[in-house]
Motif scaffolding. Structure first.
Motif, PDB file in Angstrom:
ATOM      1  N   PHE A  25       9.432  56.475  38.640  1.00 32.53           N
ATOM      2  CA  PHE A  25       9.006  57.845  38.369  1.00 32.53           C
ATOM      3  C   PHE A  25      10.208  58.775  38.421  1.00 32.53           C
ATOM      4  CE2 PHE A  25       5.596  55.445  40.237  1.00 32.53           C
ATOM      5  CZ  PHE A  25       4.494  55.770  39.459  1.00 32.53           C
ATOM      6  N   ALA A  26      10.204  59.795  37.553  1.00 31.77           N
ATOM      7  CA  ALA A  26      11.293  60.773  37.558  1.00 31.77           C
ATOM      8  C   ALA A  26      10.759  62.103  37.029  1.00 31.77           C
ATOM      9  CB  ALA A  26      12.460  60.296  36.703  1.00 31.77           C
ATOM     10  N   PRO A  27      11.221  63.206  37.606  1.00 33.06           N
ATOM     11  CA  PRO A  27      10.767  64.518  37.142  1.00 33.06           C
ATOM     12  C   PRO A  27      11.462  64.930  35.847  1.00 33.06           C
ATOM     13  CG  PRO A  27      12.398  64.794  38.852  1.00 33.06           C
ATOM     14  CD  PRO A  27      12.141  63.312  38.733  1.00 33.06           C
ATOM     15  N   ILE A  39       7.521  55.156  34.041  1.00 35.32           N
ATOM     16  CA  ILE A  39       7.894  54.082  33.130  1.00 35.32           C
ATOM     17  C   ILE A  39       7.538  52.738  33.739  1.00 35.32           C
ATOM     18  CG2 ILE A  39      10.274  53.835  33.978  1.00 35.32           C
ATOM     19  CD1 ILE A  39      11.077  53.441  30.981  1.00 35.32           C
ATOM     20  N   ASP A  40       7.025  51.862  32.908  1.00 33.52           N
ATOM     21  CA  ASP A  40       6.833  50.475  33.303  1.00 33.52           C
ATOM     22  C   ASP A  40       8.194  49.815  33.139  1.00 33.52           C
ATOM     23  OD1 ASP A  40       6.473  47.589  32.934  1.00 33.52           O
ATOM     24  OD2 ASP A  40       4.326  48.033  32.913  1.00 33.52           O
ATOM     25  N   TYR A  78      13.940  48.588  32.150  1.00 32.69           N
ATOM     26  CA  TYR A  78      13.973  49.970  31.696  1.00 32.69           C
ATOM     27  C   TYR A  78      14.001  50.929  32.887  1.00 32.69           C
ATOM     28  CZ  TYR A  78      12.605  48.128  27.145  1.00 32.69           C
ATOM     29  OH  TYR A  78      12.573  47.435  25.960  1.00 32.69           O
ATOM     30  N   VAL A  79      14.666  52.051  32.705  1.00 32.97           N
ATOM     31  CA  VAL A  79      14.700  53.110  33.713  1.00 32.97           C
ATOM     32  C   VAL A  79      14.551  54.459  33.017  1.00 32.97           C
ATOM     33  CG1 VAL A  79      16.162  51.815  35.330  1.00 32.97           C
ATOM     34  CG2 VAL A  79      17.219  53.310  33.641  1.00 32.97           C
ATOM     35  N   ARG A  93      14.810  57.368  28.167  1.00 33.64           N
ATOM     36  CA  ARG A  93      14.388  56.017  28.537  1.00 33.64           C
ATOM     37  C   ARG A  93      15.585  55.117  28.228  1.00 33.64           C
ATOM     38  NH1 ARG A  93       9.538  53.519  25.181  1.00 33.64           N
ATOM     39  NH2 ARG A  93      10.942  54.132  23.518  1.00 33.64           N
ATOM     40  N   ALA A  94      16.049  54.365  29.203  1.00 31.52           N
ATOM     41  CA  ALA A  94      17.220  53.517  29.018  1.00 31.52           C
ATOM     42  C   ALA A  94      16.864  52.057  29.240  1.00 31.52           C
ATOM     43  CB  ALA A  94      18.322  53.920  29.997  1.00 31.52           C
TER      44      ALA A  94
END
Length: 118
Positions: A25-27, A39-40, A78-79, A93-94
């Protein structure tokens, strides 16, 4: 007894991997937006949720499902990477295995993402 104990030790690492957190999770970087992206980590699927005031009562959590380009990608790692741009409502999304990036944001009540690129 030693064999039973030794066999049990081989199960623990596999069990620990099964308990690994599948989501990150990220804001959103935008300072006046209370949106959090999810993100999964294995599939790259992105969603988002935010708080919304409800007139005369307790607020609600509004979530935006994956839309165009935000659905599952090729299996990988993914992150989410927020920019430092204080007016940016989207997030990167990386794919940490390939170095590919895309930008994801909320559009028409869904999270959409640009195609992955290097």
């Amino acid at each position: 007894m030693g064999r039973a104990l030794g066999a049990g030790l081989f199960v623990l690492p596999a069990f620990g991997a099964a308990l690994a957190a599948p989501f990150e999770f990220a804001p959103a970087p935008q300072t006046d937006l209370n949106r959090v992206y999810r993100i999964d980590k294995a599939t790259g699927e992105v969603g988002a949720c935010q708080f919304q005031l409800k007139e005369g009562g307790v607020g609600v959590t509004v979530c935006f499902p994956a839309g165009e380009g935000a659905g599952p990608q090729a299996p990988s790692d993914y992150v989410l990477v927020p920019s430092r741009h204080e007016r940016e409502g989207g997030i990167f999304r990386a794919n940490v295995r390939t170095g590919e990036l895309s930008v994801c944001y909320v559009f028409d009540d869904k999270v959409v993402c640009t195609p992955m690129a290097k």
